[in-house]
Design an enzyme around this catalytic site. Structure first.
Site, PDB file in Angstrom:
ATOM      1  N   PRO A  12      30.835  79.165 -93.126  1.00  0.00           N
ATOM      2  CA  PRO A  12      29.426  78.832 -93.340  1.00  0.00           C
ATOM      3  C   PRO A  12      28.629  78.965 -92.052  1.00  0.00           C
ATOM      4  O   PRO A  12      29.047  78.488 -90.995  1.00  0.00           O
ATOM      5  CB  PRO A  12      29.486  77.376 -93.814  1.00  0.00           C
ATOM      6  CG  PRO A  12      30.824  77.271 -94.485  1.00  0.00           C
ATOM      7  CD  PRO A  12      31.742  78.139 -93.674  1.00  0.00           C
ATOM      8  N   CYS A  13      27.479  79.622 -92.146  1.00  0.00           N
ATOM      9  CA  CYS A  13      26.734  79.985 -90.943  1.00  0.00           C
ATOM     10  C   CYS A  13      25.634  79.002 -90.592  1.00  0.00           C
ATOM     11  O   CYS A  13      24.980  79.161 -89.566  1.00  0.00           O
ATOM     12  CB  CYS A  13      26.124  81.379 -91.119  1.00  0.00           C
ATOM     13  SG  CYS A  13      24.866  81.470 -92.422  1.00  0.00           S
ATOM     14  N   GLN A  14      25.407  77.970 -91.410  1.00  0.00           N
ATOM     15  CA  GLN A  14      24.236  77.128 -91.179  1.00  0.00           C
ATOM     16  C   GLN A  14      24.266  76.452 -89.818  1.00  0.00           C
ATOM     17  O   GLN A  14      23.232  76.183 -89.223  1.00  0.00           O
ATOM     18  CB  GLN A  14      24.115  76.075 -92.288  1.00  0.00           C
ATOM     19  CG  GLN A  14      23.691  76.647 -93.632  1.00  0.00           C
ATOM     20  CD  GLN A  14      24.854  77.189 -94.430  1.00  0.00           C
ATOM     21  OE1 GLN A  14      25.968  77.318 -93.933  1.00  0.00           O
ATOM     22  NE2 GLN A  14      24.604  77.517 -95.688  1.00  0.00           N
ATOM     23  N   PHE A  39      25.174  77.760 -87.113  1.00  0.00           N
ATOM     24  CA  PHE A  39      24.791  78.719 -86.080  1.00  0.00           C
ATOM     25  C   PHE A  39      23.391  79.270 -86.302  1.00  0.00           C
ATOM     26  O   PHE A  39      22.801  79.851 -85.403  1.00  0.00           O
ATOM     27  CB  PHE A  39      25.768  79.911 -86.077  1.00  0.00           C
ATOM     28  CG  PHE A  39      27.209  79.517 -86.020  1.00  0.00           C
ATOM     29  CD1 PHE A  39      27.685  78.705 -85.018  1.00  0.00           C
ATOM     30  CD2 PHE A  39      28.100  79.972 -86.987  1.00  0.00           C
ATOM     31  CE1 PHE A  39      29.024  78.347 -84.957  1.00  0.00           C
ATOM     32  CE2 PHE A  39      29.433  79.625 -86.926  1.00  0.00           C
ATOM     33  CZ  PHE A  39      29.907  78.813 -85.921  1.00  0.00           C
TER      34      PHE A  39
END
Length: 370
Positions: free
Chosen positions: A75-77, A79
């Site tokens: 999950p990129c949230q 970053f």
């Protein structure tokens, strides 16, 4: 049927797997996804019996199969420029589980995908360190590519960091197939007009209101909405009159900055220069901007349908789920499970299959060469 065994972790709805299987050299042997609806979507497309789809926390994934390649995008949230970028965000530590699965699967290669910003984070350096002398993946060497999905035939400008790790030798950078200003055999970027009106999936601007069809299915002893075909997702929200009046003022390429003062929210009047993409309208002759998980809310970004004038009826709504899926590079083969909000998250978080297929090509070449 491909012959290289593929394990997809943080699999989501299967955008990466779709691209790799479309390459023709890979077969899916496992997937991990904590979101049950996304896992159900993955299984419906690539694992109909649900036998190798693990719907749970990756930390609990202990029966790791042997694989030639591990792919995944945590999950990129944590970053993302849109998030708080908290270094203590637990989502920023999931790359460690990715490293564990690579090691336990005895994979020869891995592909790690994340937002463009990931290459500037401490976690990126830790991942590189893990694949260096003395690290957990010391026999791997990594290469980092900054790739734009539009350069590979996706009707969307979406830049991602792709880290390819290999213990059998380097790969070449995936060759672009499309460009804003093409030269030679390279094609022009796929525009929204190409995608919506001339592509393999033609989606008319006129849509029905509000809901997906009534349908549920059993997935690992839970009932989940679906399966839905792509055209089942071609529905819109109901907007109030003031919202429709606002949208009617916004021309292609413009945003809430074009609104007269009386139609602006008070917070916009106080901050006239910020959030210039909010309430933005897309352009027919260009790819879309990056699709996010709330693409169905015009107030969240440049997500208004591109039809405004040019001889056609004005369309004053955000993209439908079907349109957003097409912008991500999905076609009518893909079926979906979940509520409207859950499927929107699946679409917005997905890796565009055309981008994944381009990466798959150079990875397959390396695996074949040994």
């Amino acid at each position: 049927m491909g012959h290289f065994k593929l394990l997809d972790v943080f699999a989501g709805c299967g955008g990466m797997t779709r691209g790799f299987l479309d390459d023709g050299e890979f077969v899916s042997v496992g997937a991990v996804e904590v979101d049950r609806s996304a896992a159900a979507t993955y299984a419906a497309n690539f694992d109909p019996t649900g036998g190798h789809t693990f719907a749970g926390d990756i930390a609990d994934y202990t029966n790791v199969p042997r694989a030639d390649l591990v792919i995944g995008g945590p999950p990129c949230q944590g970053f993302s420029a849109l998030g708080k970028r908290d270094p203590e965000d637990v989502r920023n530590q999931l790359w460690r589980e990715f490293v564990r699965v690579v090691r336990e699967s005895d994979a020869r290669m891995f592909v790690f995908e994340n937002v463009d910003r990931f290459a500037k984070t401490p976690e990126f350096e830790l991942l590189r360190t893990a694949a260096s002398n003395g690290g957990e993946l010391a026999d791997f060497r990594t290469q980092v590519f900054r790739l734009n999905a539009a350069d590979f035939g996706t009707p969307q400008k979406r830049i991602r960091t792709i880290i390819i790790g290999s213990r059998i030798g380097p790969v070449v950078e995936p060759p672009v197939t499309h460009a804003k200003n093409p030269i030679g055999d390279v094609l022009r970027w796929v525009s929204l007009r190409d995608a919506f009106l001339a592509g393999p999936v033609v989606l008319e601007p006129g849509v029905r209101d509000e809901w997906f069809p009534e349908s549920t299915a059993d997935f690992q002893n839970f009932q989940v909405p679906g399966p839905f075909k792509l055209r089942d997702l071609h529905v819109t929200r109901r907007y109030d009159l003031t919202s429709e009046i606002r949208y009617a003022h916004i021309a292609p390429g413009k945003s809430r900055l074009q609104l007269p003062v009386e139609l602006q929210y008070p917070c916009w009047r106080k901050n006239p220069a910020g959030a210039s993409d909010v309430l933005g309208r897309l352009r027919w002759d260009q790819p879309a901007v990056t699709i996010r998980t709330e693409f169905f809310k015009p107030e969240k970004g440049r997500f208004l349908h591109p039809q405004w004038e040019n001889g056609g009826e004005q369309v004053n709504r955000a993209l439908t789920h079907a349109e957003a899926a097409v912008v991500q590079g999905f076609d009518e083969r893909h079926v979906w499970h979940g509520t409207k909000a859950e499927i929107a998250r699946q679409i917005g978080n997905a890796v565009p299959p055309p981008l994944a297929r381009a990466v798959a090509g150079v990875v397959a070449d390396r695996l074949q060469a040994g």
